[in-house]
Structure formats: C-alpha cells, structure tokens
Design an enzyme around this catalytic site. Sequence first.
Site, short mmCIF file in Angstrom:
data_model
loop_
_atom_site.label_atom_id
_atom_site.label_comp_id
_atom_site.label_asym_id
_atom_site.label_seq_id
_atom_site.Cartn_x
_atom_site.Cartn_y
_atom_site.Cartn_z
N TYR A 42 0.81 -1.22 0.00
CA TYR A 42 0.00 0.00 0.00
C TYR A 42 0.85 1.27 0.00
O TYR A 42 0.32 2.36 -0.23
CB TYR A 42 -0.97 0.03 1.19
CG TYR A 42 -1.86 -1.18 1.34
CD1 TYR A 42 -2.08 -2.06 0.27
CD2 TYR A 42 -2.50 -1.47 2.54
CE1 TYR A 42 -2.88 -3.17 0.41
CE2 TYR A 42 -3.30 -2.59 2.69
CZ TYR A 42 -3.48 -3.45 1.62
OH TYR A 42 -4.26 -4.56 1.77
N LEU A 181 -17.22 -4.16 2.43
CA LEU A 181 -18.34 -3.42 1.82
C LEU A 181 -18.36 -3.70 0.32
O LEU A 181 -19.01 -2.97 -0.45
CB LEU A 181 -18.18 -1.91 2.09
CG LEU A 181 -18.01 -1.55 3.57
CD1 LEU A 181 -17.73 -0.06 3.73
CD2 LEU A 181 -19.25 -1.96 4.36
N ASN A 230 -18.90 3.63 10.59
CA ASN A 230 -18.71 2.17 10.52
C ASN A 230 -18.57 1.54 11.91
O ASN A 230 -18.87 0.35 12.08
CB ASN A 230 -17.52 1.84 9.63
CG ASN A 230 -17.82 2.16 8.18
OD1 ASN A 230 -18.99 2.34 7.81
ND2 ASN A 230 -16.80 2.24 7.35
P1 NAP Z 1 -14.10 -1.84 1.27
O1 NAP Z 1 -13.62 -1.56 2.63
O2 NAP Z 1 -15.13 -2.90 1.07
O3 NAP Z 1 -14.72 -0.53 0.61
C1 NAP Z 1 -14.09 0.71 0.66
C2 NAP Z 1 -15.03 1.71 -0.03
O4 NAP Z 1 -16.23 1.82 0.74
C3 NAP Z 1 -14.44 3.09 -0.13
O5 NAP Z 1 -14.80 3.60 -1.38
C4 NAP Z 1 -15.13 3.85 0.99
O6 NAP Z 1 -15.29 5.20 0.65
C5 NAP Z 1 -16.47 3.19 1.04
N1 NAP Z 1 -17.10 3.27 2.36
C6 NAP Z 1 -16.54 3.05 3.57
N2 NAP Z 1 -17.45 3.21 4.56
C7 NAP Z 1 -18.61 3.56 3.95
C8 NAP Z 1 -19.88 3.89 4.45
N3 NAP Z 1 -20.17 3.87 5.75
N4 NAP Z 1 -20.86 4.23 3.54
C9 NAP Z 1 -20.58 4.25 2.21
N5 NAP Z 1 -19.38 3.94 1.68
C10 NAP Z 1 -18.39 3.60 2.56
O7 NAP Z 1 -12.90 -2.17 0.27
P2 NAP Z 1 -11.32 -2.35 0.34
O8 NAP Z 1 -10.64 -1.08 0.56
O9 NAP Z 1 -10.97 -3.16 -0.84
O10 NAP Z 1 -11.07 -3.31 1.60
C11 NAP Z 1 -10.81 -2.86 2.90
C12 NAP Z 1 -9.40 -3.16 3.33
O11 NAP Z 1 -9.10 -4.54 3.20
C13 NAP Z 1 -8.32 -2.50 2.48
O12 NAP Z 1 -8.22 -1.13 2.74
C14 NAP Z 1 -7.12 -3.31 2.88
O13 NAP Z 1 -6.64 -2.89 4.14
C15 NAP Z 1 -7.71 -4.69 2.95
N6 NAP Z 1 -7.53 -5.46 1.69
C16 NAP Z 1 -6.68 -6.54 1.72
C17 NAP Z 1 -6.48 -7.30 0.57
C18 NAP Z 1 -5.56 -8.48 0.63
O14 NAP Z 1 -5.16 -8.98 -0.43
N7 NAP Z 1 -5.21 -8.96 1.81
C19 NAP Z 1 -7.13 -6.98 -0.64
C20 NAP Z 1 -8.00 -5.89 -0.63
C21 NAP Z 1 -8.20 -5.15 0.53
P3 NAP Z 1 -14.66 6.41 1.51
O15 NAP Z 1 -13.16 6.26 1.44
O16 NAP Z 1 -15.21 7.60 0.83
O17 NAP Z 1 -15.15 6.27 2.93
#
Ligand code: NAP
Length: 265
Positions: A42, A181, A230
């Site tokens: 990241y 999400l 959240n």
């Molecule tokens: P996510 O958490 O499912 O979704 C993030 C999105 O949701 C952002 O656009 C965010 O927007 C929005 N969001 C957050 N809270 C919200 C709410 N209350 N209402 C409406 N929209 C909301 O997706 P992700 O970032 O892919 O996954 C989360 C974390 O998992 C990552 O940041 C990372 O740390 C980890 N990850 C790990 C791997 C792996 O390979 N191990 C892969 C992917 C992700 P805003 O920013 O505008 O709030």
Amino acid sequence: MPPLPLSLGLGTSGLDDPESCAETVRTALNAGYRHIDTAQMYGNEVAVGEGLRASDVDRDEVVIATKIHYDNLSPEAVRETAHESLDRLGLDRVDLLYVHWPMGAYDPERTLPAFDALREAGVTDHVGISNFTPELVREASGILDSPIAAHQVECHPRFKQPELRRLAAEFDHHLVGYSPLGRGEILDEDVLVEVAEAHGTSSAVVALAWALERDVVPIPKATGDHVTENLMALEVDLRESELAAIDDLADGDRVIDPEQAAWNR
Ligand code: NAP
C-alpha cells in the site's frame, strides 16, 4: 503469546496521500478503532505510523497488521523487508505479520519458517496468511511452528466464504474479511437497505454487523464521516431473521481482480 484480540479494523489500501492517511488513522484510533491494517504493497506504512503516534491511544492497545509483498517472500527478503516495514512504521514490532498472497516468491517450505523466525525474534507477535485456498491453509498449518493467528480474505454479504469460515473455526484462527463493503458495490442490495431502514442505520453498517455476527473481523477502508459511522456496526443488534436473509443473498463475483489471485495461477 496470548491469543490475538481482533476487533473491527480500519483498512488502509487506497489511503495514498500521506497526510490524509495519517489523519484518517489518527481519527480512527481516537474514535475507538484498535486494529489498523496496512501492507508493504500500500506504500503507506510511514503515514500509518505517523497517525498512530499522533493519536491519543497507547501503541500497546492497538493491533498493527502489515503484510509482506509477494515479491518479498524468499527467506532473506522476508527478514530484510519485515525490518524495513518496522522502520517505516516507526515500531519495534508489529502485532500481526501476514503473507500477503501465496504467489510470486512464495515457497511454503522456505517462506513460512522465515515467518516463524521473525516471531521468535519478536519482530511480530503473530503470524497471518492472506488469500490462501483451503488446501494452502492446511499446508501452511502443517509447516508453521507458529499458530496461524488470522487468515485475511475477501468476505462480505455477496461473497461469504463459507468454507474458509468453517476452516477458521476448525483451526481456531480469526477470519479477517477484506473489502467487507464489496468496495461499495454491495451497498444498494435490497436486503441490506431494508435491514438498514429497520434499524435506522446505513447498509454499510449492516454489512459490517453481519460480518461481526458471523465471526468475521471486517476491515473497512473509510474516510471522513464513514470512519465513525462504521463503528456503529459494533452497536447494531441484528435479528436472526435478518442475518438469515443476508445469508440467503446469492454470492456474486469477487470485487478483487481475480487476475491477481493465487488460485488463478
Ligand atoms: P471496502 O472496505 O469494502 O470498501 C471501501 C469503499 O467503501 C471506499 O470507497 C469507501 O469510501 C467506502 N465506504 C466506507 N465506509 C462507507 C460507508 N459507511 N458508507 C458508504 N461507503 C463507505 O474495500 P477495500 O478497501 O478493498 O477493503 C478494505 C481493506 O481490506 C483494504 O483497505 C485493505 O486494508 C484490505 N484489503 C486486503 C487485501 C488483501 O489482499 N489482503 C485486498 C484488498 C483489501 P470512503 O473512502 O469515501 O469512505
């Protein structure tokens, strides 16, 4: 080492601007988060460390998790780059160190003992794995001396991972749900919207509350007001019928690009 306490965490993938990343981490910790998820991939470990130090929360109260990039999974690179991660974070240890993906330089017989050695050396308190198939989880558990503390995979109401959740219960490790999400793509699902209306909350909060009820540790990435919103998932009490209705939602495709996934290679 006592079992790892893991509560709803803050995901940091995509928090690319150092100043806003540090500020989001600081805000999250002051609001009540005690689990921050980052990764070498990241490019924000420096900012995560700054946010931690700028917060009012003691370092020892927080689970800091990072992940070794799949290019860095030779034993030498595991050792060297884990120390580089510590330097970037400004810490003398992390709580949880993951194998980010079982691909690239991943070689179970060589990679996993290097993680054991880092735990013995106190670089990490716990060892985790991410994006493993059930077969690879069983293989890793047979090679590691350390218990697997956590397995991090995509998990949300439209990608529920029943087999890996069962395996987590069998092996007694946390199942950490990333993209809880669905990167925002699942938030207009009717069942989530209806349950949210019944509880006067948002569909995001309902998706996270479902995960917590199903023994999945969600790590939503959020900015601005979403960060505190959240946390409401910890307060919402979903009824069994509501949980069952979410369980019944059909699974769709992963939101994380399957081209990247180990099971596709
Ligand atoms: P996510 O958490 O499912 O979704 C993030 C999105 O949701 C952002 O656009 C965010 O927007 C929005 N969001 C957050 N809270 C919200 C709410 N209350 N209402 C409406 N929209 C909301 O997706 P992700 O970032 O892919 O996954 C989360 C974390 O998992 C990552 O940041 C990372 O740390 C980890 N990850 C790990 C791997 C792996 O390979 N191990 C892969 C992917 C992700 P805003 O920013 O505008 O709030």
